[in-house]
Every structure is written in C-alpha cells, then in structure tokens.
Design an enzyme around this catalytic site. Structure first.
Site, PDB file in Angstrom:
ATOM      1  N   LYS A 114       0.850  -1.186   0.000  1.00 33.48           N
ATOM      2  CA  LYS A 114       0.000   0.000   0.000  1.00 33.48           C
ATOM      3  C   LYS A 114       0.889   1.241   0.000  1.00 33.48           C
ATOM      4  O   LYS A 114       1.903   1.279   0.703  1.00 33.48           O
ATOM      5  CB  LYS A 114      -0.912  -0.009   1.238  1.00 33.48           C
ATOM      6  CG  LYS A 114      -1.934   1.138   1.264  1.00 33.48           C
ATOM      7  CD  LYS A 114      -2.910   1.028   2.443  1.00 33.48           C
ATOM      8  CE  LYS A 114      -3.919   2.163   2.454  1.00 33.48           C
ATOM      9  NZ  LYS A 114      -4.882   2.072   3.567  1.00 33.48           N
ATOM     10  N   SER A 127      -9.873   2.350   2.596  1.00 26.84           N
ATOM     11  CA  SER A 127      -8.915   3.026   1.746  1.00 26.84           C
ATOM     12  C   SER A 127      -7.912   2.108   1.048  1.00 26.84           C
ATOM     13  O   SER A 127      -7.283   2.517   0.085  1.00 26.84           O
ATOM     14  CB  SER A 127      -8.156   4.041   2.581  1.00 26.84           C
ATOM     15  OG  SER A 127      -7.342   3.383   3.543  1.00 26.84           O
ATOM     16  N   SER A 173     -10.401   0.117   6.772  1.00 26.50           N
ATOM     17  CA  SER A 173      -9.738   0.245   5.471  1.00 26.50           C
ATOM     18  C   SER A 173      -9.070  -1.020   4.941  1.00 26.50           C
ATOM     19  O   SER A 173      -8.665  -1.060   3.778  1.00 26.50           O
ATOM     20  CB  SER A 173      -8.694   1.368   5.526  1.00 26.50           C
ATOM     21  OG  SER A 173      -9.333   2.615   5.429  1.00 26.50           O
TER      22      SER A 173
END
Lengths: 490, 95, 482
Positions: A76, A151, A175
């Site tokens: 990420k 997210s 997330s």
C-alpha cells in the site's frame, strides 16, 4: 500462478518450478495489462522489483530461503519505501521519493519478499471507496463501474484481480476489512500495536494499524509474522514475541462460541448481506461452533465518535505538510501565509481538507470538551462493550459492511452516507481489537459479501483458525471475478 | 449544531487552508450535515467516564540517551522545494 | 499613583542530554545547518517520537531539587501552530498533566530571603532556528535545534521588580547547573526566559493585563526589558490607555519592547494528548534512584559550610554560587583549622575569582588547582611565605598552570620567595638600614611614629618583601628603644 496460495508459490520457488524473477515478471505483466483498466497501482518499478527478485533467487541458491523469499507483495502506498515514490494517494506527496523504509517494508525486505509496487489508496487513507485518491479511483474487478472499497482499495483490487499474490493494507476505521469484503478477498487488521506504525504515513495515530490482505486465511497467517513484531521506533508498538500464526489453523472448531452482536443485524443492512452472514453462521454450527447472542449497546455511537477522534488526530498529523521541507509547494505565494495556505489547499483533496477542518474545529477553544473529550469518553464505553461481550464468547461475527460494493460516484457527494458505510468496522478500531473479513457469498449481482470476524486482543491465531476451518469447508474465498482470468495474460 | 460561515473561514485559517467564498459555503453545508451526525454523542451522560486516548492501557517506554543518527542532510534536502547553504528557505518572516 | 509590578517568569532550560528528546540525533551546539536534523526532527511522513530517558530523569532531578511533586503519571500533548521552525506543525509539550508540579526557590532580595513559588515544570521540545539575516528576501530554517529537550519552569506571579526577577533567574540558573541538568550557556540559548509583566495600583489585588516578553537570553536584557515594559504600561495607563494582552519582543539595540507581528494571529493551540506517545509513568523506585544521585543542594551546602567551617553567611553564599566553586573550596579547605579555612575562603572569593573573570575562565579551568591553593595557604600559615609573597607565588603558579601541588614549594624555592624569619639575618639587615637612615632614627626618637613605619618599609624593601614583618617590627623596636 494466478490466485495460487503463498504456500504453493513458495513450494514452486523451492522446487525450482519457477524463479522469483519469473514469478515477479508474471505479475508485472498482469499489472502492465490490467492496471490501465483497474488503476490498482500508483507506482510500478520493474527494475527495482526484478533486482529484488534476482537477489531473492541468489539467496535461495545459497540455501538461505525463508518462507516468503522471492514472493512478490504489493505494498500500500502509505508505507514509506526507500527510493520509491511514496504518495499516500495525495498530490501533496505526488513527487515524494521516500528517503527511508517503513518498519513493515524493512521486515518484508529481510524476509526476502519482493516489492511488486505501490498500490492506490484513498488520499491519506481517508475514504471508503478509493475515490479520494489523487491518482484516480480504483475499479472493482467484479464490476469496474463499482468501487473496490477503501482506503486499501488498490491492494484489495490487486489481490482480487490476480495482479499480486498478496498485499499490505492499513485499517483506521475499516480500510482493510471493507475493501477485502467488496473485492472478495481476506484481510486482517491486527490488535493495535502489533504492527509498527514507523514509516506508515499517519492518518489517525491511535487507530491506524497495518495488516495483510490475501487470498486465504492461510496466506494471512504466513504474512502476519512478517508484519507484526516489536519496533522500538514506535512508542505504541507492543513488546511481545512474534507468534506462529499458523499454529492453530488445523484446530477443529468444536466448542467455539460465536457471539452475534444484535446491533450487527440491524435495519439498513442489505437483506442479501444478512442472508449470506446467516448462511455462514449455519456453516459454523455444522463445524461445531455454538452461537451466543450478545450486545454492543453503544455501537451506533462509534461513527460519530470516530468522526471526531480520527479527524482531530488527522488535522494535527497532516500539519507537517506545509511545503517547506518536502511535498507540494504552490507556485503562487508571496508571504509565508500564502505559501502555507496555497500549498495545502492545492496539495490536499476535498475529503482530506474536510477532515482537517472537522479536526481543527473539534479541538478548538471552547469545543474541546463538547467534542473531543466527550468522544474519548465514549470511546471507552464502546471498548467496554466488547470486553463485556467477550465474557460470553470467543469471537464475534457479523457483516463487514452493510452493503456490497456500490457504484463509483454513488456516495462520493454525500460524506455522511459514506461515513455510515463504516458502521460495522469502526468500533473495532476504537477498541484496538483485531478484526478480519473473509468472503462468505455473492449477492444477486454477483458481488462479494464479507463476513467479519472480531477477536479478543491478541487472538489473531484463533481468528485465522476460525477463518481457515470455514475456508476448508467452503470455497467462497476461491471465487474470483470472471473478467480478469488467466486468458488475458496468456 | 451548525457552523457559521465565519467559523468555517476561521477554522480554515487555523488549518492554513486557503478557501474561497464558494468553497466556504459548500463546506459549511457539508460540515453542517457531519456535525448533525456527530451531535448524536451529546445524548449520553459521560460525566463518570475516564477518557480513552490509547487502545492499550500502557505507559511510555523510554529510550536510552544515545546518539545514533548520522548526518543525512544531502539525502533529505534532495526532496526539498527550496534550500540554500543547507537551510530550508521560506518567504521572509518578520517577527 | 503608586504602582505595583507583578512578574511571573517562564524559563526554558535546555536539558543537557546527548540526544534529542524524541529522536536519536545529537543536541551538540554549533553544527552546520540541518546536519543534526534526522528524519524525526524534520518530520518526514511516517516518523514517530520515542522519549529520551535522560530528559525524564533530568526533569525529576529538578523536581526533587525544588521540593516539587513528581507526578506518577504525566501526559504529552500537542500544541498546534504553524511556523517554519516547527516542522510537525505542532510542538510536543505537556499541558494538563506536567511531570513536575509546585516547588519553590529561595532568592536573595538585598539582604533578605524571599521564597518564589513555582507553578510547574514540564518537558517539551525546542523548535528550530529561523535565520532572518542571511538572505535578502527569504528566511532560512535550521532544524538542528528542533527536538532539543526543554524543561519549561513556570513561577507563580510572585516577583515584584526587575531586580527580583533577575535574582530569581540567577538562582534558577545556578540551580540547573548545580544539579547538572542544563549547561546554562545563555549565549547559546540554553537558558532563556519569558517574562509575564503587568502592573496594578498599589494595594489592589486583581492582576492587571499582562504582556509576555519572549526570549530574554541574558540577565541584563531581562532586567531592561522588564524595566522598559513596566514604564510603558504605567505611562499607557496614566495617559488613559489600556494594556492589551500580547506577546512582545525585546530589542536590545533600541532598549525597548515591541509587539511581535508573527504572533498577531490570535492563537488557538488546539492542545490534545499526543496519540503517538503513552503516559509517562514514574514510580517511587525511579524517584528514589534519581534522588540518590542528586548532589548536596546549595542551601544545604551553605548551611553546612557555616556550621562545619565556621565561615560567615556571606562567605558561605559566595562559595556556593556553583557546585564547582564549592567543590574547589572544599578541596582546598577540608580538614584544615579555622584560620586556614578562612584563608582559603578569602582566596577563592578574592584573587581566584578575580583572575578567573580576568581570563574569562570557569573555576574548573582555573590555572591554580585547589590542591595548589591548599599547599599555598599551608605555606602562609607555617610562615614559609608572607601573605604578601603568597600573591607572587600565586601569580607564578597561575602563569605556569601546572596544577601540581608540588610546584608551590618548587616556585617558593627557585624564586627565593621564602620569608626571612631568622632573627640573626633580620638583625643584620636592620642594622644596615639604621646605619643609612640617621634622620628617620632621629625623628622616631623625637616621637614621630611615622618614622618607624618608614623604617619598616626600608627593611622590607631591602629584603624584597621577604622578611617576616613581625620579626622586623620586634627587631627594630629592640634596636631603637635600646
């Protein structure tokens, strides 16, 4: 290689069926072909990845291979990786080449894993749909008109579409779990403090926690020992030995007490989602588990509490982006004030600015007690609810999200609706508990449904056992979008 | 409770975010909705509850007083918008 | 109207740790810009603070030294504001729960002692430096200082004049050095004061509106800034104006205070507990172990000097201005008789103090060691050298700087500075002098006492000051009165 388990890939590398370079090239090729459609990655650097892959191959040749040596992992873009562009999904950091490695990146590097690239995400992890990214929204592989959740949407999409065997995510209010649910993969948010936040760009420090995302509970169990571990550079990192998260995978579930919080089955949740959850509970009963009804009476408050605490911390955490030492600097300024105000107004997107404003407001003079302090008190109430519930059961279960993946643009103009979609995940962060999402069905439109498993503090191994036993009995975790199969890359 | 337009502008100034009239108005409406949601908190009596700042009830670990950092100025300043003679530059500040 | 001045001081003492309060970068002064600003100090995305044990221990030391309460649990908070020398956009400080609360410090106001109550002392990080003069249109930012540990020590509004403020600041300055928590170097900014100044009509009890004067880094500036500010406020009120609460800056060149433009924005610091740092827990055991390393404190030492050495309160105060001075004195005087102790005290407070000032040295850098002083004083009391000649020995020792006690006797020997106490030798010289001074002899015998002193002078001159004055006196009397 597509959607193969980490164990299979590890064995393939060990037996010499393929090298890490070949494996990495395979995924790089899939990224090259599919990323223009899915927008799952912000940064791919084949040269760097392949250099790591050949180093991994060399290591293996020297007989120094570890379980993850040579396996490509998508990171990420919230994790700082030395010499990699690290954007956090923001224009503010769109040119930011990190001068250092996050603890998580260091751990993957020393485990011999290959950094496959940096995945797309909501800007500064603020979002539940991946639509707030400066680099454009990520598409859901099951239906590219839908969001992958957020997210950690880029990471979820990468695993779901077979662009990466596994990925990292971070979870402040859901997330990891919500995008895992929306894309039909598995994701685990560990107990707060297990995974170091050093080098993980802060959103809300007291809630942020990194964790693995992958094809199965078994894969997550392999990733956990790499991600978790004490780090002296993070004052909230817990000083406890790294566990063997695979140790309990094979345990039968007889005697397991599953708590079903009645608030998780409230109105407003899609009947199809509820139905799938109920089906999976039936499956668990078949596996020997018993069901206990429990209550988390203050759960409804978790959304307002979260939207005070998280923006408050964020407003302060994001003050360092001022255009002075790194990051976006506006071209339009004469004075210092203009430098600050314009750089920040240009560098941050609408949702980030909204949360900074909420945060600055709730902390400001005269409002602190009514908002921030009150929210901190309610946080304790919410955490206490879980403690009470765990007196009667081993794990809690319910839906990860009240709905399946929604359409791009469907909620992006209605922040409150967007915030409410986190209703089932947020309380777990407030309490600091571990939470997990695994696939448990598809709705009529063929969209994945996620089952949330919440464990007591440090019960990750038990949760993985609970998930794995289900995955031995069912095949929901193996279902993949029909649109991005092997044929595309052959 | 609703925020006034002035409050929106004030808090934007506090957060160093340039905001024009149109944005301020739109923000006012959105924050109004959000604070409606947040106002649910006011229904509970919290007078007897200790605030919770951290997920774990632990205390701060202390680091030994040892210098281990080396000079990385060149690396750090290679990503800086404007530097001169090792200093970060900003428009002239009058104290 | 008669006015009463009310002053409270906030002092920032940089703690003498090797590394910063939340990072492992060096705190050394004077490095090239930004070479001691690590990832944490420049606030890169993702970095986190970890608290320095050395800073906490120093705060506890201070708390114990002023008799304050050490909180078993204290909390770091973020103070949010934007300034280019504040890289995170917030300063990590302590707000509601400081590490040290209460305590007091005794100061001397003229000849009387006054107790100044302390409100609190808390840990925080220093900011970087803004350099406004280096460039024409830009301010340069050096973050080497960012993250240096500070102890902010806050008094109650107990001070009533600039002189009291200076006396307090000096006492505090001496104390932080005494207990080894701050080097006290004011030029380098290790010890700086903010003064909260207000005035009110004498006899009233409500506080007037105060102004805060920032960053006073010398005792002289502290005094002048307060004096100016007091005059300004009184004049303003007497002319019908009103004091506005604001932050002001002292300009030493113009000797005036002025409003700080950068602080014009009404600040709303939005304090909240720092989520990156957990509460500091300090148990009894830790406090006890810090207490065990605490040196004898100035007040206790002063009392002991008076008791044990029988010296005056004045001398004792002089000798306890710093631990180094006290150690030096004790090194020279301990175990000696009362006369020797008194001589040592005089030497330390007099010639040594003067020479150190002249050469701009601290007592630890003294070119005459305490063991040399001890030996020198011994040679005075045993009559080897006269008090006068001792100064010559001292000068020679100072010039040589060998610091060895043995060199005292060597210098006395090699430069022939021994006192002549031998009666026969003195009689011989006296006879020679008398033979050449017929007029003075006549004058003396005619009753002029002055002539006797002149004759003593002549004898001393003839011996280049080495003759034992008592012997000379006795011998002259014997000869003249015979």
């Amino acid at each position: 290689m597509l959607h193969a388990s980490l164990k299979t890939l590890s064995q393939g590398l060990a037996s010499g069926k393929y090298s890490s370079v070949e494996l990495t090239q395979y995924f790089l090729r899939r990224i090259e072909q599919l990323n223009p459609t899915l927008n799952s990655f912000i940064t791919v650097d084949a040269q760097k990845s392949l250099a790591q892959a050949s180093a991994a191959d060399a290591q293996r040749a020297q007989g120094r291979a570890q379980p993850l040596t040579g396996i490509p992992i998508a990171q990420k873009d919230i994790f700082c990786a030395k010499d990699w562009l690290t954007t956090c999904g923001s224009k503010m950091l769109s040119q930011f080449i990190s001068p250092y490695d996050a603890h998580v990146i260091e751990r993957f590097n020393s485990a011999g894993a290959v950094n496959l690239g940096k995945t797309n995400m909501d800007e500064f992890a603020m979002g539940s749909s991946n639509e707030t990214s400066f680099f454009g929204p990520v598409r859901n592989p099951w239906d590219t008109e839908r969001v992958p959740g957020g997210s950690s949407g880029g990471s979820a999409c990468a695993v779901a579409a077979g662009l990466a065997p596994a990925a990292t995510g971070t979870d402040t209010g859901g997330s990891i779990r919500q995008p895992a649910a929306f894309t039909g993969i598995c994701g685990l948010k560990p107990t707060y403090g297990l995974v170091s936040r050093y080098g993980m760009i802060a959103f809300a420090s007291s809630l942020d926690q990194g964790g693995p995302m992958g094809n199965s509970a078994e894969d997550l169990a392999m990733l956990m020992p790499v991600m978790a571990g004490f780090d002296a550079r993070d004052s909230t990192s817990l000083d406890r030995p790294v566990e063997d998260y695979e140790r309990d995978l094979a345990k039968p579930l007889s005697g397991l007490r599953i708590g079903l919080p009645k608030e998780f089955f409230a109105q407003g949740t899609s009947p199809e989602v509820l139905n799938a959850i109920e089906q999976s509970i039936v499956e668990y009963q078949k596996l020997g588990a018993s069901i206990v009804e429990v209550s988390l009476p203050n759960m409804a408050l978790s959304v307002p509490v979260y939207y005070v605490l998280a923006p408050a911390e964020a407003s302060s955490n994001l003050s360092r982006y001022d255009g002075v030492r790194y990051g976006h600097r506006s071209a339009q300024y004469q004075t210092l004030s203009e430098l600050y105000e314009n750089s920040r107004a240009e560098g941050f997107g609408a949702e980030v600015k909204r949360r900074i404003l909420i945060g600055a407001y709730v902390l400001s003079h005269g409002y602190y007690d009514a908002y921030y302090l009150r929210a901190q008190k309610l946080r304790r109430l919410i955490a206490q609810d879980f403690t009470d519930a765990f007196a009667h059961c081993d794990v809690l279960m319910g839906p990860t999200s009240p709905s399946t993946a929604f359409k791009l643009g469907e909620k992006s103009n209605d922040p409150v609706q967007m915030y409410l979609s986190d209703i089932y995940t947020i309380a777990v962060n407030l309490a600091g508990l571990p939470g997990m999402s695994i696939p448990c069905g598809l709705d009529k439109q063929g969209l994945p449904i996620g089952l949330q498993i919440i464990g007591n503090y440090f019960r990750e191994a038990q949760m993985l056992n609970v998930a794995h036993q289900y995955q031995l009995a069912t095949d929901w975790h193996q279902r993949r979008s029909p649109h991005f199969g092997e044929a595309l890359t052959s | 409770m609703a925020l006034t337009l002035d409050e929106v502008k004030q808090v934007a100034r506090l957060a160093r975010l340039a905001i024009n009239e149109e944005e301020a108005l739109a923000t006012q409406t959105q924050l109004g909705h959000i604070f409606n949601l947040i106002s649910q908190m006011q229904a509970i009596d919290v007078s007897q509850i200790e605030p919770m700042s951290h997920a774990q009830d632990l205390s701060q670990r202390l680091r030994d007083d040892v210098v281990s950092e080396v000079d990385q100025r060149e690396r750090f300043q290679s990503i800086a918008p404007e530097v001169h003679s090792g200093l970060y530059l900003v428009p002239k500040v009058i104290e | 109207m008669k006015w009463e001045v009310v002053i409270g001081l906030e002092t920032h003492a940089q703690l003498s740790t090797a590394s910063k309060i939340f990072s492992s970068a060096s705190t050394a002064f004077g490095a090239a810009p930004n070479t001691q600003a690590c990832a944490v100090d420049i606030a890169l995305p993702g970095v986190l603070p970890v608290l320095n044990k050395g800073a906490v221990e120093r705060a506890i030391r201070f708390g114990l030294a002023v008799g304050a309460r050490i909180h078993p649990r204290s909390v770091f908070a973020r103070k949010n504001y934007f300034y280019p020398d504040l890289p995170k956009g917030y300063q990590i400080s302590q707000y509601e729960q400081p590490i040290v609360q209460g305590g007091s410090l005794s100061i001397m106001v003229g000849e009387t002692e006054k107790i100044i109550q302390l409100t609190r002392a808390h840990l925080e990080e220093d900011a970087g430096k803004s350099l406004h003069e280096e460039f024409n249109s830009a301010t340069g930012i050096d973050l080497n200082r960012a993250g240096t540990p500070l102890l902010e020590i806050v008094t109650e509004p107990d001070l009533r004049s600039s002189a009291e403020a200076v006396s307090y600041a000096k006492a505090l300055h001496a104390l932080v050095r005494w207990i080894d928590i701050c080097d006290g170097n004011m030029q380098e900014g290790s010890f700086r004061c903010d003064a909260n100044v207000s005035v009110r009509p004498l006899g009233t009890t409500t506080l007037g509106t105060r102004c805060e004067i920032k960053n006073l880094n010398s005792f002289r500036f502290l005094e002048r800034a307060i004096d100016f500010e007091v005059r300004r406020q009184i004049e303003l009120i007497e002319e019908g104006g009103r004091v506005i609460q604001e932050t002001r800056l002292y300009d030493p060149q113009k000797d005036e205070t002025r409003s700080m433009r950068s602080k014009e924005d009404a600040h709303d610091y939005r304090y909240f507990p720092d989520p990156d740092l957990l509460p500091i827990a300090i148990d009894e055991k830790t406090v006890a172990s810090v207490r065990a390393t605490l040196p004898e404190l100035p007040q206790a030492k002063k009392a002991r000097f008076i008791n044990d050495y029988g010296i005056s309160a004045y001398d004792a105060a002089m000798l306890t201005t710093s631990r180094d001075v006290a150690d030096y004195f004790e090194g020279a005087a301990s175990g000696s008789d009362a006369k020797t102790v008194k001589l040592c005290a005089n030497w330390v407070a007099g010639p040594i103090h003067a020479r150190l000032n002249e050469d701009n040295l601290s007592i630890v850098e003294s070119r005459v060691s305490h063991s040399q002083l001890r030996q020198l004083v011994l040679r005075v009391t045993d009559g080897t050298v006269s008090g006068k000649m001792a100064h010559e020995v001292f000068n020679a020792l100072w010039a040589e700087g060998s610091l060895e006690a043995l060199s005292v006797d060597r210098i006395i020997q090699s430069q022939g500075l021994q006192q002549i106490s031998d009666t026969g030798a003195i009689e011989k010289i006296v006879d020679e002098v008398l033979a050449t001074q017929a007029q003075q002899v006549k004058d003396y015998r005619a009753g002029k006492q002055k002539a006797f002193n002149a004759l003593v002078g002549q004898v001393m001159k003839a011996t280049r000051g080495k003759a034992n004055p008592q012997e000379v006196n006795d011998c002259l009397k014997r000869r003249l009165d015979a």
